[in-house]
Design a protein around this motif. Structure first.
Motif, PDB file in Angstrom:
ATOM      1  N   ARG A 235      -2.692  47.770   4.845  1.00 15.59           N
ATOM      2  CA  ARG A 235      -1.673  47.062   5.624  1.00 15.59           C
ATOM      3  C   ARG A 235      -2.485  46.314   6.612  1.00 15.59           C
ATOM      4  N   LEU A 236      -3.425  45.702   6.137  1.00 14.34           N
ATOM      5  CA  LEU A 236      -4.197  44.841   7.007  1.00 14.34           C
ATOM      6  C   LEU A 236      -3.227  43.389   7.215  1.00 14.34           C
ATOM      7  N   PRO A 237      -3.404  42.798   8.474  1.00 12.03           N
ATOM      8  CA  PRO A 237      -2.606  41.493   8.669  1.00 12.03           C
ATOM      9  C   PRO A 237      -2.739  40.592   7.535  1.00 12.03           C
ATOM     10  N   PRO A 238      -1.857  39.893   6.984  1.00 14.39           N
ATOM     11  CA  PRO A 238      -1.717  39.123   5.749  1.00 14.39           C
ATOM     12  C   PRO A 238      -2.169  37.453   6.041  1.00 14.39           C
ATOM     13  N   PHE A 239      -3.240  37.324   6.836  1.00 10.62           N
ATOM     14  CA  PHE A 239      -3.449  35.985   7.249  1.00 10.62           C
ATOM     15  C   PHE A 239      -4.593  35.680   6.118  1.00 10.62           C
ATOM     16  N   SER A 240      -4.770  34.355   6.137  1.00 10.94           N
ATOM     17  CA  SER A 240      -5.848  33.558   4.930  1.00 10.94           C
ATOM     18  C   SER A 240      -6.379  32.433   5.753  1.00 10.94           C
ATOM     19  N   LEU A 241      -7.333  32.020   5.110  1.00 14.13           N
ATOM     20  CA  LEU A 241      -7.926  30.707   5.586  1.00 14.13           C
ATOM     21  C   LEU A 241      -8.750  30.201   4.381  1.00 14.13           C
ATOM     22  N   ASP A 242      -8.785  28.753   4.506  1.00  9.82           N
ATOM     23  CA  ASP A 242      -9.604  27.962   3.604  1.00  9.82           C
ATOM     24  C   ASP A 242     -10.589  27.287   4.356  1.00  9.82           C
ATOM     25  N   LEU A 243     -11.882  27.302   3.860  1.00  9.08           N
ATOM     26  CA  LEU A 243     -13.134  26.562   4.457  1.00  9.08           C
ATOM     27  C   LEU A 243     -12.997  25.042   3.939  1.00  9.08           C
ATOM     28  N   GLU A 244     -12.779  24.184   4.982  1.00 11.39           N
ATOM     29  CA  GLU A 244     -12.860  22.767   4.350  1.00 11.39           C
ATOM     30  C   GLU A 244     -14.015  22.192   4.588  1.00 11.39           C
ATOM     31  N   SER A 245     -14.818  22.289   5.684  1.00  9.15           N
ATOM     32  CA  SER A 245     -16.149  21.537   5.689  1.00  9.15           C
ATOM     33  C   SER A 245     -16.922  22.434   6.589  1.00  9.15           C
ATOM     34  N   MET A 246     -18.315  22.033   6.698  1.00  5.97           N
ATOM     35  CA  MET A 246     -19.152  22.668   7.618  1.00  5.97           C
ATOM     36  C   MET A 246     -20.019  21.454   8.267  1.00  5.97           C
ATOM     37  N   ALA A 261     -34.886  23.148  14.979  1.00  2.78           N
ATOM     38  CA  ALA A 261     -33.742  24.251  15.483  1.00  2.78           C
ATOM     39  C   ALA A 261     -32.409  23.756  15.378  1.00  2.78           C
ATOM     40  N   PRO A 262     -31.462  24.815  15.278  1.00  4.41           N
ATOM     41  CA  PRO A 262     -29.911  24.145  15.181  1.00  4.41           C
ATOM     42  C   PRO A 262     -29.389  23.585  16.288  1.00  4.41           C
ATOM     43  N   ARG A 263     -28.729  22.591  16.559  1.00  9.54           N
ATOM     44  CA  ARG A 263     -28.232  21.893  17.493  1.00  9.54           C
ATOM     45  C   ARG A 263     -26.783  21.796  17.408  1.00  9.54           C
ATOM     46  N   GLU A 264     -26.156  22.080  16.200  1.00 10.05           N
ATOM     47  CA  GLU A 264     -24.495  21.932  16.115  1.00 10.05           C
ATOM     48  C   GLU A 264     -24.299  22.838  14.930  1.00 10.05           C
ATOM     49  N   LEU A 265     -23.103  23.628  15.088  1.00  7.11           N
ATOM     50  CA  LEU A 265     -22.505  24.567  13.908  1.00  7.11           C
ATOM     51  C   LEU A 265     -21.258  24.581  14.186  1.00  7.11           C
ATOM     52  N   ARG A 266     -20.309  24.076  13.326  1.00  5.21           N
ATOM     53  CA  ARG A 266     -18.933  24.156  13.417  1.00  5.21           C
ATOM     54  C   ARG A 266     -18.402  24.203  12.060  1.00  5.21           C
ATOM     55  N   ALA A 267     -17.413  24.816  12.048  1.00  2.00           N
ATOM     56  CA  ALA A 267     -16.737  25.201  10.592  1.00  2.00           C
ATOM     57  C   ALA A 267     -15.043  24.705  10.708  1.00  2.00           C
ATOM     58  N   ARG A 268     -14.777  23.773   9.964  1.00  2.00           N
ATOM     59  CA  ARG A 268     -13.362  23.258   9.791  1.00  2.00           C
ATOM     60  C   ARG A 268     -12.679  23.957   8.935  1.00  2.00           C
ATOM     61  N   ILE A 284     -13.993  26.334  14.130  1.00  2.00           N
ATOM     62  CA  ILE A 284     -14.578  27.623  14.556  1.00  2.00           C
ATOM     63  C   ILE A 284     -16.002  27.196  14.882  1.00  2.00           C
ATOM     64  N   SER A 285     -16.575  27.627  16.060  1.00  2.00           N
ATOM     65  CA  SER A 285     -18.017  27.306  16.278  1.00  2.00           C
ATOM     66  C   SER A 285     -18.348  28.422  16.985  1.00  2.00           C
ATOM     67  N   VAL A 286     -19.534  28.527  17.426  1.00  2.00           N
ATOM     68  CA  VAL A 286     -20.379  29.691  18.133  1.00  2.00           C
ATOM     69  C   VAL A 286     -19.665  29.781  19.373  1.00  2.00           C
ATOM     70  N   ASN A 287     -19.279  31.033  19.818  1.00  3.46           N
ATOM     71  CA  ASN A 287     -18.518  31.478  21.019  1.00  3.46           C
ATOM     72  C   ASN A 287     -17.365  30.935  21.204  1.00  3.46           C
ATOM     73  N   HIS A 288     -16.737  30.264  20.052  1.00  3.44           N
ATOM     74  CA  HIS A 288     -15.334  29.976  20.112  1.00  3.44           C
ATOM     75  C   HIS A 288     -14.623  30.345  18.831  1.00  3.44           C
ATOM     76  N   PRO A 289     -14.364  31.624  18.887  1.00  6.63           N
ATOM     77  CA  PRO A 289     -13.616  32.112  17.771  1.00  6.63           C
ATOM     78  C   PRO A 289     -12.151  31.662  17.351  1.00  6.63           C
ATOM     79  N   LEU A 290     -11.666  31.770  16.152  1.00  5.54           N
ATOM     80  CA  LEU A 290     -10.456  31.602  15.787  1.00  5.54           C
ATOM     81  C   LEU A 290      -9.454  32.820  15.844  1.00  5.54           C
ATOM     82  N   GLN A 291      -8.413  32.916  16.600  1.00  3.90           N
ATOM     83  CA  GLN A 291      -7.433  33.802  16.526  1.00  3.90           C
ATOM     84  C   GLN A 291      -6.285  33.937  15.681  1.00  3.90           C
ATOM     85  N   LEU A 292      -6.355  35.091  14.918  1.00  5.10           N
ATOM     86  CA  LEU A 292      -5.260  35.079  13.830  1.00  5.10           C
ATOM     87  C   LEU A 292      -4.744  36.760  13.811  1.00  5.10           C
TER      88      LEU A 292
END
Length: 534
Positions: A235-246, A261-268, A284-292
C-alpha cells in the motif's frame, strides 16, 4: 582476690533482606541514574560502529552477498551476530531501549523537582554572610528602608528573583541553566522516539532510472527497498515519474584536480501523485528534492546507460534496452553487465566497461574525461547458466560466472569486444551478436518517507538550545543584609551598613563583579570594609 568480669558478647548484626520489591527498586535506581544513561549513550555510539564499517543488508544486499563470498569463514559468523543488520539487531535494540528507559526515569523526576523549585521562593539569607565565597560590606548615607528598596529594585532589573524579608534580601538567577539541562535530555528522549518511529513507519528505496524511462512507486520497480516493520509495502503511495532529460556539466577549463569536476546536475521529470492525477513538470537537483505524497525524491548521482542489443544464435533479439553502468572513478569509467537468460542455445552474459572518453595506452582501456567525448564499450562474453534460478541475491551491475564459460575465438583467444556507438560484433560459434546502439544517461534516485523527520529536527534544535542554556547561563545567588548604624556625633542623618554575599554553582568568574554591582546600587558609601572570603 580480683575477679575479671567478662564483657557480654553482642549478637552478630542481621542485615535486612531486600526482597523482590527492594531488589527492583535498587535495579531501577541504578538504571535511571545519570551515570548509567551516559554509559548507555557511549555504548550505543560504539555499537553503531559496525554499521558504518560493514555493509548493511537493508542498504545494499549485493555488497553483503559479495562480502559473504569473499569471507567464507568470518562472514557467516558476522551474519549470525547481526553484523549486516546492526540497526535492527536484538543487541542494538536492547541498548536503544535501555537508554530510552534510563533517560525517561532520570529526567521526569528531575523535571518535577525543577518545576517545584522554580515556583518556590529563593532560600532565606544565611546568618553569616562572611562565610560565602564572595563577601563585601559597605556603609552608606541613607536610612535602612530606602537602601533595602533600592537594592531590591536593582536586583530585579538584573533578572533576579527577589525575596525581601526581615531586613534582608535573598535573590537568585540562572534557573534557565537547569531548565536547559532538562530540555536537552528531554529532547534526547523525543529524538529517540522519533528515530524509532521513523524506523518502524518509514521506508527508503533506491532506483536507477535511464532517461526516457518511467518509475512507479511499487516494490518491483526498486533496485533496493528498505521498509520499516510496520510498513505495508503493498500500500505504498501510488505516485510515478518519467525522467525526461538530464543536464550534467563538467569542468573543462581548469586544469589539475578540478578538471572534470561536476559543476551542474539536474533532472527534468514529469510526475503524478496517482494514476488519475494530472502530470506536472519539476526539476530535481542536488539538495533540492521533489516532494511526492509524503515522500521525497533525491537526486544522488548520475551515469551512463548504453543501449545494447543482443541477438542469439537464431537471430532473435533477446536483450535490447538502456543498461546502467556504475561509475568507478572521477573520469566515469563505469562497470556494468548484460544478462540474456532467453538466449539460445545457451544463456549469454556480458560484463565490461563503458568509457565516456576512451583511450587505449599502456594502462589499457580507460577514460580520461567524464563527458561523452569519445564513447566506447569494452565487453567480455560468457555462455552457460546465469544462475538466476538459485534465488540468491545478485547485483545488476555484476555477473555470476561460476556456471559459465568465457567465449573464445576459433584460435583459442578470449573474446574481448571493443565497440563504438552504432557498431556490431559477432560472437564466435554462431552464438549471436552484440550491438552498441547509442548512449543514454541515467539518474540515481533515492526515495524516502520518514513521518517523524519533523519531530527529529525539532528535538535536535531543542537539544542544541538546551545545551547552550546549560553551558552559558550562570547560576547565582546573592544575599543582602542591612542594618542601621549610629552616626558619628555631629554628622546627622541616617546611615546603613550593607553586607552582600555571593554564591554560585560551579566556577563563575563574574560573581565578584555581580557583588560589586550590588554594592554600587546601595548608594554613596561613607565607609567600606572589605573582608576576605571565609
Amino acid at each position: 582476690m580480683t575477679t575479671t568480669r567478662e564483657r557480654p558478647t553482642s549478637p552478630a548484626p542481621t542485615q535486612p533482606r531486600l526482597g523482590a520489591v527492594g531488589s527492583f527498586r535498587f535495579a531501577w535506581r541504578q538504571l535511571t541514574s545519570m551515570r548509567t544513561a551516559l554509559f548507555l549513550l557511549l555504548l550505543l555510539a560504539v555499537a553503531a560502529v559496525p554499521g558504518s564499517v560493514l555493509p548493511q543488508r537493508g542498504v545494499n544486499a549485493g555488497q553483503v552477498a559479495t562480502y559473504l563470498q569473499e569471507h567464507p569463514t568470518s562472514g557467516p559468523w558476522i551474519d549470525r551476530l547481526g553484523g549486516f543488520d546492526v540497526y535492527s539487531s536484538v543487541w542494538f535494540s536492547a541498548i536503544y531501549l535501555l537508554l530510552f528507559i534510563s533517560l525517561v526515569g532520570c529526567v521526569l523526576p528531575r523535571s518535577r523537582q525543577h518545576w517545584h523549585a522554580v515556583r518556590a521562593a529563593p532560600p532565606r539569607t544565611p546568618a553569616r554572610l562572611d562565610r560565602l565565597p564572595v563577601f563585601d560590606v559597605v556603609e552608606v548615607d541613607d536610612d535602612q528602608a530606602a537602601v533595602l528598596d533600592r537594592l531590591a529594585t536593582a536586583l530585579r532589573r538584573r533578572r533576579f528573583r527577589v525575596d525581601v524579608r526581615d531586613g534582608a534580601i535573598s535573590a537568585e538567577r540562572g534557573r534557565l541553566r537547569e531548565t536547559g539541562n532538562l530540555l536537552f535530555h528531554l529532547s534526547l528522549v523525543v529524538l529517540l522516539v522519533a528515530v524509532a518511529a521513523g524506523h518502524l513507519l518509514g521506508w527508503r528505496g533506491d532506483v536507477v532510472v535511464p532517461v526516457g524511462s518511467s518509475f512507479s512507486n511499487a516494490v518491483p520497480s526498486y533496485d533496493s527497498l528498505d521498509a520499516g516493520p510496520w510498513v505495508d509495502t503493498e500500500r505504498l503511495p501510488p505516485f510515478s515519474l518519467d525522467l525526461e532529460s538530464m543536464t550534467v556539466r563538467f569542468e573543462e577549463q581548469q586544469a589539475g584536480s578540478q578538471l572534470g569536476a561536476p559543476r551542474e546536475l539536474r533532472a527534468r521529470v514529469t510526475s503524478r501523485d496517482d494514476p488519475d492525477a494530472p502530470p506536472r513538470s519539476s526539476t530535481i537537483s542536488v539538495n533540492h528534492p521533489l516532494q511526492l505524497d509524503g515522500a521525497k525524491v533525491f537526486l544522488l548521482g548520475n551515469g551512463y546507460a548504453p543501449v545494447i542489443t543482443v541477438r542469439d544464435g537464431t537471430g532473435a533479439v533477446v536483450y535490447s534496452q538502456p543498461t546502467p553502468f556504475v561509475p568507478q572513478d572521477g573520469a566515469y569509467k563505469s562497470l556494468g553487465a548484460v544478462k540474456a537468460p532467453g538466449a539460445s542455445p545457451q544463456q549469454l552474459g556480458l560484463v565490461g566497461w563503458f568509457l565516456p572518453t576512451a583511450v587505449i595506452d599502456d594502462q589499457g582501456p580507460r577514460s580520461i574525461f567524464p563527458d561523452l567525448k569519445n564513447p566506447a564499450l569494452t565487453l567480455t562474453a560468457y555462455a552457460g547458466d546465469l544462475n538466476l534460478a538459485s534465488g540468491a541475491a545478485q547485483s545488476v551491475f555484476t555477473l555470476d560466472t561460476s556456471k559459465m564459460q568465457q567465449l573464445r575465438t576459433p584460435d583459442g583467444d578470449l573474446v574481448r569486444l571493443l565497440l563504438a556507438p552504432g557498431q556490431t560484433r559477432q560472437l564466435p560459434g554462431g552464438r549471436g551478436s552484440v550491438t552498441f546502439e547509442r548512449v543514454e544517461r541515467f539518474a540515481g534516485l533515492s526515495i524516502r518517507h520518514d513521518p517523524a523527520r519533523g519531530w527529529a529536527l525539532g528535538a535536535a534544535v531543542a537539544a542544541m538550545l538546551g545545551l547552550a542554556l546549560s553551558l552559558f547561563v550562570p547560576r547565582r545567588r546573592v544575599f543582602v543584609r542591612v542594618r542601621a548604624v549610629q552616626p558619628a556625633a555631629g554628622t546627622g542623618g541616617g546611615r546603613t551598613l550593607v553586607e552582600v554575599g555571593g554564591l554560585s554553582r560551579g566556577e563563575d568568574a563574574g560573581l565578584e563583579d555581580e557583588v560589586a554591582r550590588v554594592l554600587t546600587a546601595a548608594g554613596t558609601p561613607t565607609a567600606a570594609t572589605e573582608k576576605e572570603p571565609a
